[in-house]
Design a protein around this motif. Structure first.
Motif, PDB file in Angstrom:
ATOM      1  N   TRP A   1      14.733  -8.596  10.221  1.00 19.98           N
ATOM      2  CA  TRP A   1      13.487  -9.477   9.684  1.00 19.98           C
ATOM      3  C   TRP A   1      12.121  -9.059  10.082  1.00 19.98           C
ATOM      4  O   TRP A   1      11.043  -9.442   9.337  1.00 19.98           O
ATOM      5  N   LEU A   2      11.809  -8.208  11.248  1.00 24.60           N
ATOM      6  CA  LEU A   2      10.691  -7.933  11.917  1.00 24.60           C
ATOM      7  C   LEU A   2      10.672  -6.717  12.322  1.00 24.60           C
ATOM      8  O   LEU A   2      11.503  -6.370  13.286  1.00 24.60           O
ATOM      9  N   LEU A   3      10.015  -5.875  11.863  1.00 23.09           N
ATOM     10  CA  LEU A   3      10.000  -4.315  12.217  1.00 23.09           C
ATOM     11  C   LEU A   3       8.755  -3.604  12.432  1.00 23.09           C
ATOM     12  O   LEU A   3       7.518  -4.423  11.934  1.00 23.09           O
ATOM     13  N   THR A   4       8.438  -2.686  13.241  1.00 27.60           N
ATOM     14  CA  THR A   4       7.446  -2.025  13.757  1.00 27.60           C
ATOM     15  C   THR A   4       7.225  -0.511  13.582  1.00 27.60           C
ATOM     16  O   THR A   4       8.274   0.080  13.484  1.00 27.60           O
ATOM     17  N   ARG A   5       6.029  -0.299  13.367  1.00 32.85           N
ATOM     18  CA  ARG A   5       5.572   1.158  13.313  1.00 32.85           C
ATOM     19  C   ARG A   5       4.520   1.393  14.347  1.00 32.85           C
ATOM     20  O   ARG A   5       3.717   0.498  14.696  1.00 32.85           O
ATOM     21  N   MET A   6       4.092   2.821  14.667  1.00 36.38           N
ATOM     22  CA  MET A   6       2.947   2.947  15.579  1.00 36.38           C
ATOM     23  C   MET A   6       1.955   4.078  15.022  1.00 36.38           C
ATOM     24  O   MET A   6       2.699   5.175  14.392  1.00 36.38           O
ATOM     25  N   THR A   7       0.786   3.623  15.050  1.00 35.68           N
ATOM     26  CA  THR A   7      -0.088   4.622  14.524  1.00 35.68           C
ATOM     27  C   THR A   7      -0.287   5.826  15.378  1.00 35.68           C
ATOM     28  O   THR A   7      -0.292   5.696  16.369  1.00 35.68           O
ATOM     29  N   THR A   8      -0.106   7.200  14.594  1.00 36.09           N
ATOM     30  CA  THR A   8      -0.199   8.245  15.323  1.00 36.09           C
ATOM     31  C   THR A   8      -1.733   8.958  15.320  1.00 36.09           C
ATOM     32  O   THR A   8      -1.920   9.772  16.274  1.00 36.09           O
ATOM     33  N   LYS A   9      -2.660   8.331  14.616  1.00 32.65           N
ATOM     34  CA  LYS A   9      -4.288   8.517  14.786  1.00 32.65           C
ATOM     35  C   LYS A   9      -4.839   7.367  14.429  1.00 32.65           C
ATOM     36  O   LYS A   9      -4.262   6.423  13.637  1.00 32.65           O
ATOM     37  N   ASP A  10      -6.439   7.502  14.465  1.00 30.05           N
ATOM     38  CA  ASP A  10      -6.963   6.629  13.913  1.00 30.05           C
ATOM     39  C   ASP A  10      -6.735   6.602  12.264  1.00 30.05           C
ATOM     40  O   ASP A  10      -6.707   7.459  11.591  1.00 30.05           O
ATOM     41  N   SER A  11      -6.657   5.313  11.677  1.00 25.99           N
ATOM     42  CA  SER A  11      -6.344   5.320  10.311  1.00 25.99           C
ATOM     43  C   SER A  11      -6.952   3.905   9.944  1.00 25.99           C
ATOM     44  O   SER A  11      -7.588   3.314  10.304  1.00 25.99           O
ATOM     45  N   THR A  12      -7.063   4.050   8.448  1.00 26.25           N
ATOM     46  CA  THR A  12      -7.588   2.726   7.655  1.00 26.25           C
ATOM     47  C   THR A  12      -6.404   2.111   6.690  1.00 26.25           C
ATOM     48  O   THR A  12      -5.607   2.847   6.127  1.00 26.25           O
ATOM     49  N   LEU A  13      -5.909   0.869   6.884  1.00 32.26           N
ATOM     50  CA  LEU A  13      -5.144   0.112   6.004  1.00 32.26           C
ATOM     51  C   LEU A  13      -5.668  -1.280   5.338  1.00 32.26           C
ATOM     52  O   LEU A  13      -6.365  -1.936   6.212  1.00 32.26           O
ATOM     53  N   GLY A  14      -5.861  -1.115   4.347  1.00 32.69           N
ATOM     54  CA  GLY A  14      -6.428  -2.389   3.452  1.00 32.69           C
ATOM     55  C   GLY A  14      -7.769  -2.554   3.799  1.00 32.69           C
ATOM     56  O   GLY A  14      -8.386  -3.584   3.866  1.00 32.69           O
ATOM     57  N   GLY A  15      -8.541  -1.257   3.988  1.00 30.18           N
ATOM     58  CA  GLY A  15     -10.012  -1.128   4.371  1.00 30.18           C
ATOM     59  C   GLY A  15     -10.299  -1.715   5.827  1.00 30.18           C
ATOM     60  O   GLY A  15     -11.434  -1.701   6.249  1.00 30.18           O
TER      61      GLY A  15
END
Length: 444
Positions: free
Chosen positions: A322-336
């Motif tokens: 029901w609740l899952l996670t990811r980790m950003t590998t570099k600086d990024s943009t999501l939804g601005g």
């Protein structure tokens, strides 16, 4: 921080953070209420888990972006960290750099041409369990479905007779692990190292599941026989001579046992509760199954859209993960919004599946809604993109087939059944302490 002026998405800091704890207290006390309050605050909401921060995605399109781009949004974060404690670096938890090789080596075990064999084993083990049931018996739905899915996992994964004695022990260890992992998911380091009684039981179970897995691998290696099961496929070399290492095989076995037992049992358990509370849905299922006969096969699934719809609807409303996670590998943009490297990004199949703007009347259990393709990123119990669950097709054969075999012989009625999911924090969303009463369908 706000989304850029050109972004159609909104960003917010979640309300109600407490000093030191952040939003952990809210998640522990009322996970459902806290989670479902976030979409009104923004499409992307930053929450605090203790002293760390995480970005929770409330929007289907943004969720789709996260799931298809594993180069930036790699496996990681609190949920995956807890899984890695006992699964290790398996096909479901390993970083992107390892995933393609592991998946390629595992894929033959899930080839469509093996499903007929697996389906026959599923039928056999389901009938063994359901034939032992009695008219008027009250079932704990989760335990009853675990009894079926454990036997199916044992037969499809470990066909060698010598392995049978270890399966019950593995099942007990896995239950202890899942209980402990759920409690530990929000405990920040170094507090997660404290030797509490729960931690000691959790570590003992982790050690035991590895001992069992290593014993199974050793037995198979010594026998040198292809049993046409998942373990035999994991031990085999591919056509290029590649093979999984001993540790990787052990990791995959624990992963497949977890997926094959716990998640399928949860989905079936929720489905049985719904059938007990909604006779009109159960009547339609019985009519569909009766038109086929008392012993449906893999080929019959094409004629059982309603049974498959019940399973899909159970996965929408009550997804095990029901609740899952990811980790950003570099600086990024999501939804601005700028998201720094090393940030935790959370998505929730439960939140998305229960949003009224994505599913009409989301509180209504409607198996027919799955005749239409859902909005991208809205129905993600198996994930999407390159990290989509390798066992999704296997599950969507097993779960409706087991449900149909149960419906062929039994009707279920409420027995104190009260569906209120996510009343407490857990690693998986499971129908614990929910019961139904069996009524034999003697007139079938």
């Amino acid at each position: 921080m706000t989304a850029t002026m050109t972004s159609p998405f909104t960003f917010a800091e979640a309300k109600g953070a407490l000093p030191v704890l952040g939003h952990v207290g809210k998640l522990l006390r009322d996970p459902r209420g806290f989670l479902m309050s976030l979409p009104d605050q923004g499409d992307l909401v930053r929450i605090r888990l203790g002293t760390s921060r995480a970005y929770l995605v409330c929007n289907a399109e943004l969720t789709h972006q996260v799931l298809v781009n594993d180069r930036v949004f790699d496996k990681g974060g609190p949920f995956v960290d807890r899984l890695r404690e006992f699964i290790g670096e398996s096909v479901s938890t390993c970083p992107r750099g390892e995933h393609r090789r592991q998946r390629r080596l595992m894929q033959p075990a899930f080839h469509p041409n093996r499903l007929t064999h697996y389906a026959e084993l599923m039928k056999t083990e389901t009938v063994v369990v359901t034939n032992s049931w009695q008219h008027g018996q009250v079932l704990d739905v989760y335990a009853a479905m675990q009894a079926i899915t454990t036997k199916i996992a044992a037969r499809t994964m470990f066909a060698a007779p010598a392995s049978g004695a270890l399966i019950e022990d593995a099942y007990d260890a896995l239950n202890e692990i899942m209980t402990g992992a759920g409690k530990r998911m929000l405990i920040p380091p170094p507090l997660d190292k404290l030797p509490t009684r729960s931690k000691i039981r959790y570590d003992r179970a982790r050690k035991r599941i590895r001992e069992i897995t290593d014993q199974l691998i050793s037995d198979y290696r010594a026998a040198g026989v292809d049993h046409q099961d998942l373990m035999s496929m994991l031990l085999a070399r591919d056509e290029d001579g590649g093979a999984l290492s001993e540790e990787e095989i052990s990791n995959q076995v624990v992963t497949l046992f977890l997926g094959g037992v716990e998640t399928v049992a949860s989905t079936l358990g929720w489905a049985l509760c719904v059938l007990a509370l909604h006779p009109e849905i159960q009547d339609r299922l019985h009519a569909e199954v009766d038109a086929i006969g008392p012993s449906p096969t893999l080929e019959d699934l094409a004629k059982m859209p309603y049974a498959k719809g019940i399973i899909s609807e159970s996965l929408r409303m009550y997804p095990p993960g029901w609740l899952l996670t990811r980790m950003t590998t570099k600086d990024s943009t999501l939804g601005g919004v700028h998201i720094p490297a090393g940030s935790t990004v959370i998505y929730s199949p439960f939140l998305l599946g229960n949003r009224g703007d994505l599913f009409d009347d989301p509180d209504r259990f409607d198996p027919d809604r799955h005749a239409k393709r859902p909005v991208k990123g809205s129905f993600v119990p198996f994930g999407e993109g390159p990290r989509k669950c390798i066992g999704d097709t296997f599950t969507m054969v097993e779960a409706p087939l087991v449900l149909a075999l149960i419906a062929a012989k039994w009707r279920v009625e409420p027995a104190g059944t009260r569906i209120r999911p996510l009343e407490r924090m857990s690693l998986l969303l499971t129908p614990r302490d929910l019961k139904v009463r069996l009524v034999a369908r003697d007139d079938f």
